[in-house]
Write an enzyme that holds these catalytic residues in place. Structure first.
Site, PDB file in Angstrom:
ATOM      1  N   CYS A  77       0.911  -1.165   0.069  1.00  0.00           N
ATOM      2  CA  CYS A  77      -0.571  -0.091  -0.066  1.00  0.00           C
ATOM      3  C   CYS A  77       0.957   1.240  -0.176  1.00  0.00           C
ATOM      4  CB  CYS A  77      -0.929  -0.053   1.190  1.00  0.00           C
ATOM      5  SG  CYS A  77      -1.720  -1.449   1.436  1.00  0.00           S
TER       6      CYS A  77
ATOM      7  N   ARG B 254       5.279   0.262  -6.484  1.00  0.00           N
ATOM      8  CA  ARG B 254       4.915  -0.719  -5.417  1.00  0.00           C
ATOM      9  C   ARG B 254       3.933  -2.007  -5.663  1.00  0.00           C
ATOM     10  NH1 ARG B 254       7.216   0.774  -0.414  1.00  0.00           N
ATOM     11  NH2 ARG B 254       4.770   0.021   0.487  1.00  0.00           N
TER      12      ARG B 254
ATOM     13  N   TRP C 125      -3.486  -2.764  -1.282  1.00  0.00           N
ATOM     14  CA  TRP C 125      -2.831  -4.037  -2.278  1.00  0.00           C
ATOM     15  C   TRP C 125      -3.712  -4.764  -1.099  1.00  0.00           C
ATOM     16  CZ3 TRP C 125       1.689  -5.957  -5.291  1.00  0.00           C
ATOM     17  CH2 TRP C 125       1.086  -7.089  -5.784  1.00  0.00           C
TER      18      TRP C 125
ATOM     19  N   ASN D  48      -2.085   2.093   6.392  1.00  0.00           N
ATOM     20  CA  ASN D  48      -1.671   0.773   5.728  1.00  0.00           C
ATOM     21  C   ASN D  48      -0.777  -0.200   6.994  1.00  0.00           C
ATOM     22  OD1 ASN D  48      -1.204   1.769   3.056  1.00  0.00           O
ATOM     23  ND2 ASN D  48       0.854   2.523   3.744  1.00  0.00           N
ATOM     24  N   GLY D  49      -1.078  -1.866   6.693  1.00  0.00           N
ATOM     25  CA  GLY D  49      -0.393  -2.684   7.564  1.00  0.00           C
ATOM     26  C   GLY D  49      -1.561  -3.478   7.680  1.00  0.00           C
TER      27      GLY D  49
ATOM     28  N   GLU E 269      23.039 -19.195   6.480  1.00  0.00           N
ATOM     29  CA  GLU E 269      23.371 -17.934   6.534  1.00  0.00           C
ATOM     30  C   GLU E 269      23.838 -17.067   7.309  1.00  0.00           C
ATOM     31  OE1 GLU E 269      22.497 -16.010   3.848  1.00  0.00           O
ATOM     32  OE2 GLU E 269      21.277 -14.314   4.537  1.00  0.00           O
TER      33      GLU E 269
ATOM     34  N   LYS F 137      26.680 -14.003   5.678  1.00  0.00           N
ATOM     35  CA  LYS F 137      26.353 -12.044   6.032  1.00  0.00           C
ATOM     36  C   LYS F 137      27.383 -12.035   6.411  1.00  0.00           C
ATOM     37  CE  LYS F 137      23.986 -11.745   3.980  1.00  0.00           C
ATOM     38  NZ  LYS F 137      23.215 -12.211   3.316  1.00  0.00           N
TER      39      LYS F 137
ATOM     40  N   GLU G 139      30.754 -12.160   3.993  1.00  0.00           N
ATOM     41  CA  GLU G 139      30.702 -11.424   2.687  1.00  0.00           C
ATOM     42  C   GLU G 139      30.893 -10.105   3.113  1.00  0.00           C
ATOM     43  OE1 GLU G 139      27.477 -11.980   0.489  1.00  0.00           O
ATOM     44  OE2 GLU G 139      25.684 -11.914   2.535  1.00  0.00           O
TER      45      GLU G 139
ATOM     46  N   HIS H  92      31.770 -34.481  14.460  1.00  0.00           N
ATOM     47  CA  HIS H  92      32.078 -35.530  13.705  1.00  0.00           C
ATOM     48  C   HIS H  92      33.528 -34.251  12.839  1.00  0.00           C
ATOM     49  CE1 HIS H  92      29.185 -38.324  14.545  1.00  0.00           C
ATOM     50  NE2 HIS H  92      28.340 -37.528  13.874  1.00  0.00           N
TER      51      HIS H  92
ATOM     52  N   LYS I 125      26.197  -7.349  -7.446  1.00  0.00           N
ATOM     53  CA  LYS I 125      24.625  -7.585  -6.367  1.00  0.00           C
ATOM     54  C   LYS I 125      24.217  -8.563  -7.642  1.00  0.00           C
ATOM     55  CE  LYS I 125      20.925  -7.069  -4.430  1.00  0.00           C
ATOM     56  NZ  LYS I 125      20.912  -8.004  -3.091  1.00  0.00           N
TER      57      LYS I 125
HETATM   58  C1  F6R Z   1      24.348 -13.281  -0.352  1.00  0.00           C
HETATM   59  C2  F6R Z   1      23.641 -13.093  -1.492  1.00  0.00           C
HETATM   60  C3  F6R Z   1      23.862 -13.501  -3.091  1.00  0.00           C
HETATM   61  C4  F6R Z   1      23.111 -13.934  -3.254  1.00  0.00           C
HETATM   62  C5  F6R Z   1      23.124 -15.047  -5.068  1.00  0.00           C
HETATM   63  C6  F6R Z   1      21.916 -15.575  -5.428  1.00  0.00           C
HETATM   64  O1  F6R Z   1      23.905 -12.116   0.284  1.00  0.00           O
HETATM   65  O2  F6R Z   1      23.277 -11.513  -2.136  1.00  0.00           O
HETATM   66  O3  F6R Z   1      24.481 -15.339  -1.934  1.00  0.00           O
HETATM   67  O4  F6R Z   1      21.536 -14.512  -2.444  1.00  0.00           O
HETATM   68  O5  F6R Z   1      24.260 -14.499  -5.778  1.00  0.00           O
HETATM   69  O6  F6R Z   1      21.153 -14.313  -6.045  1.00  0.00           O
HETATM   70  P1  F6R Z   1      20.395 -14.102  -6.327  1.00  0.00           P
HETATM   71  O7  F6R Z   1      19.278 -14.496  -4.869  1.00  0.00           O
HETATM   72  O8  F6R Z   1      19.985 -12.471  -6.758  1.00  0.00           O
HETATM   73  O9  F6R Z   1      19.864 -15.683  -7.997  1.00  0.00           O
END
Ligand code: F6R
Length: 614
Positions: A2, A27, A75, A101-102, A487, A491, A494, A510, A609
């Protein structure tokens, strides 16, 4: 997702509102509306299902003159997307008009209370209760602002709300409750703006006030005040948003990653919009093109993804297998092609990809498709190849993710897999309507709980101070929380360049336990679930080898404080949704450690990215 726009000043309110809503179109929404107070205190409301053009044409043919108004793109969550359910909503005697919204979590209780007093409801929305409740206070003799405040105090959930009253054509009241719906004020010369997102008003002003959780504002043409819900006047900052689009998009945040972590309560709400009907306890996923025939024909899912999306798939495996009883394998895109996987026309390949353009993922699903598989995708980037080429898809609806380290796409893609599991479970006949309704109901509290987790950044700053010089970290979890350990480690490595490993806790003995000494902190995910005692035993084993343990644990767990060195408490939700809550502290921990190490959080070295090469 929304959108809200409000205006008071010397311009035609409808012009400002429609141009602002236009800026928020990206959005996504399914209906739109506005309310404007004209001369003589008459309020004109225009609402239309479908795209904004419908509302624009309506206003063209039946103009609404006036210098104060509110508008909304909706939405649907409660009630189908039609004109009656569109916002703004008006109270029974037309004295209060509201957009929201919400999700108003306690709307049913409030609705029953109001109905018992003779209030007639016209829509199926949760929002309508706000208008009627405010009117009830107003008609009991309270002034408009006090009525609004009393109403806000009674709402549970995470919302952004804006109200006006035709009897007070000089005042708008807005508020932010919880961390989901953002609301900002835009300050002008002799005019004021309100918006859910700043792009809606940046054409008019760059002077922005962000309301925080539990704050409200009373806005007139020349002045405004920010208060707590009890009326206490609060100090606040006015942000001068620079002209360059990147800073504008970052808003008050230092980094996109920080912003995207904070956006998660909202992006979870957005992910549920249009898909979950909390009243009926049902899920719809129209773009998945699922039929009972297809759901019963498929006998195996291969989830294919990379990096963070792969870990999301590992959580999804639990959901698809436990909830929908659908056998699911999760494979790296970069590896799948080099196996000889058993794929035929009874297989579905599910690509999870934020960018929708990851070459490894796309080539792997294409190969499976050539063998007859049905291709599904869960994807964020609208119109990307993973969306265009799929037989069915779920759009993450989380808005652009700009920080290289994926955060909100992780939690929303898990939410999407939960919805997929519910839908498949329904179509395959393994879930009763009652069970689906229960599982749907569990989702209602998720945005607000996520907001609670993200509230206290100071504890992560403290931990970062203690641990930012460490060179190795271990993350452990079990069951559905094992992928969260993976994960958490990804995080951290990286964005801070600290070596970090994620392990299933039961595997420690192990091999990896040999690593533990006083230089190797262990982050243990220890929710109070059926694996709690086993996780406690892992914590004890790590401690007895000299390790320092940081535990992610359930609020109210008194035992863990005696076992671990540091504890981050999170609220308890259902075991299927708990990973979404548990990962958020790990995102913040990594962020603050990377910050202290002086790393480029949004653009870590060597990473892109969107990885469009193999
Ligand atoms: C980690 C990260 C990457 C993506 C990976 C897949 O923070 O961003 O490991 O998750 O490159 O990217 P997508 O999801 O765009 O296919």
């Amino acid at each position: 997702m929304c959108g809200i726009v409000g205006y008071i000043g010397a311009r035609q309110a409808s012009d400002v509102i429609l141009s602002g809503l236009r800026r928020l179109e990206y959005r996504g929404y399914d209906s739109a509306g506005l309310a404007v107070i004209g001369d003589g205190g008459n309020v004109s409301v225009r609402r239309e299902a479908g795209k904004l053009d419908g509302l624009v044409n309506m206003v063209k043919s039946d103009p609404v003159d006036g210098l104060i108004g509110i508008g909304h793109t909706r939405w649907a969550t409660h009630g189908v997307p039609n004109r009656t359910n569109s916002h703004p909503h008006t109270s029974m005697n037309s004295r209060i008009v509201v957009v929201q919204n919400g999700i108003v979590e306690n709307y049913l209780t409030l609705k029953e209370e109001l109905q018992a007093e003779g209030v007639k409801f016209v829509s199926d929305t949760d929002t309508e209760v706000i208008a009627h409740l405010a009117e009830r206070f107003y008609e009991s003799g309270l002034d408009f602002v006090t009525s609004a405040r009393k109403t806000l105090q009674r709402l549970q959930g995470s919302n952004a709300v804006v109200m006006l009253s035709p009897e007070h054509p000089d005042t708008l009241v807005c508020a932010r409750l919880g961390n989901a719906g953002g609301i900002t004020l835009g300050l002008g010369e002799g005019e004021m703006y309100i918006a859910s997102d700043i792009p809606a008003i940046l054409d008019y002003t760059r002077q922005i006030v962000f309301l925080e959780n539990g704050q409200m504002s009373v806005v007139n043409q020349n002045e405004y005040v920010v208060t707590a819900l009890d009326g206490t006047v609060l100090e606040h900052e006015v942000h001068n948003i620079p002209w360059d689009p990147v800073s504008a998009a970052k808003g008050k945040y230092r980094h996109f990653m920080q912003k995207e972590i904070a956006e998660q309560p909202q992006s979870i709400i957005d992910t549920l919009r249009g898909r979950v009907d909390f009243d009926k306890g049902t899920v719809t996923l129209p773009e998945m093109n699922l039929t009972a025939e297809l759901a019963n024909k498929i006998n195996k899912i291969y989830t294919i993804a990379c990096g963070t999306s792969y870990y999301s798939g590992l959580v999804g495996k639990f959901l698809l297998e436990s909830i929908a009883r659908m056998p699911t394998e999760v494979e790296y895109g970069s590896e799948f092609r080099y196996y000889d996987p058993i794929v035929d026309d009874k297989t579905a390949v599910l690509a999870i990809t934020q960018s929708g353009e990851t070459a490894d993922t796309l080539s792997a699903v294409e190969q499976a498709r050539e063998k007859g598989a049905t291709m599904w995708s869960i994807v964020n980037a609208f119109g990307s190849q993973a969306m265009r080429s799929a037989d069915g898809y779920i759009a993450m609806q989380t808005g652009p993710e700009i920080g290289v380290a994926s955060t909100k796409a992780f939690t929303t893609s898990i939410t999407d897999q939960y919805l997929l599991a519910l839908k498949l479970g329904e179509l395959r006949g393994v879930l009763s309507a009652e069970r689906i309704a229960e599982l749907v109901n569990d989702l209602a509290l998720l945005p607000d709980m996520s907001g609670q987790v993200l509230n206290d950044e100071a504890q992560y700053e403290e931990l970062a101070k203690l641990f930012h010089r460490v060179e190795h970290f271990l993350f452990i979890g079990r069951g559905i929380n094992y992928p969260i350990a993976l994960e958490g480690a990804l995080k951290l490595k990286e964005i801070s360049y600290i070596h970090a490993e994620g392990y299933p806790a039961g595997e420690m003995k192990h091999g990896p336990i040999a690593l533990i000494d006083e230089t190797m902190p262990v982050v243990a995910i220890v929710p109070q679930d059926d694996l709690y005692d086993k996780m406690i035993s892992q914590v004890q084993q790590s401690k007895s080898r000299g390790g320092t343990v940081i535990a992610i644990a359930t609020e109210g767990d008194t035992r863990i404080e005696n076992e671990a060195d540091h504890v981050i408490f999170v609220p308890k939700t259902s075991k299927y949704l708990q990973p979404i809550i548990n990962v958020m502290p790990l995102q913040l921990l990594s962020y603050h450690i990377a910050l202290r190490r002086g790393c480029d959080v949004d653009q870590p070295r060597n990473l892109a990215k969107s990885v469009t090469v193999e």
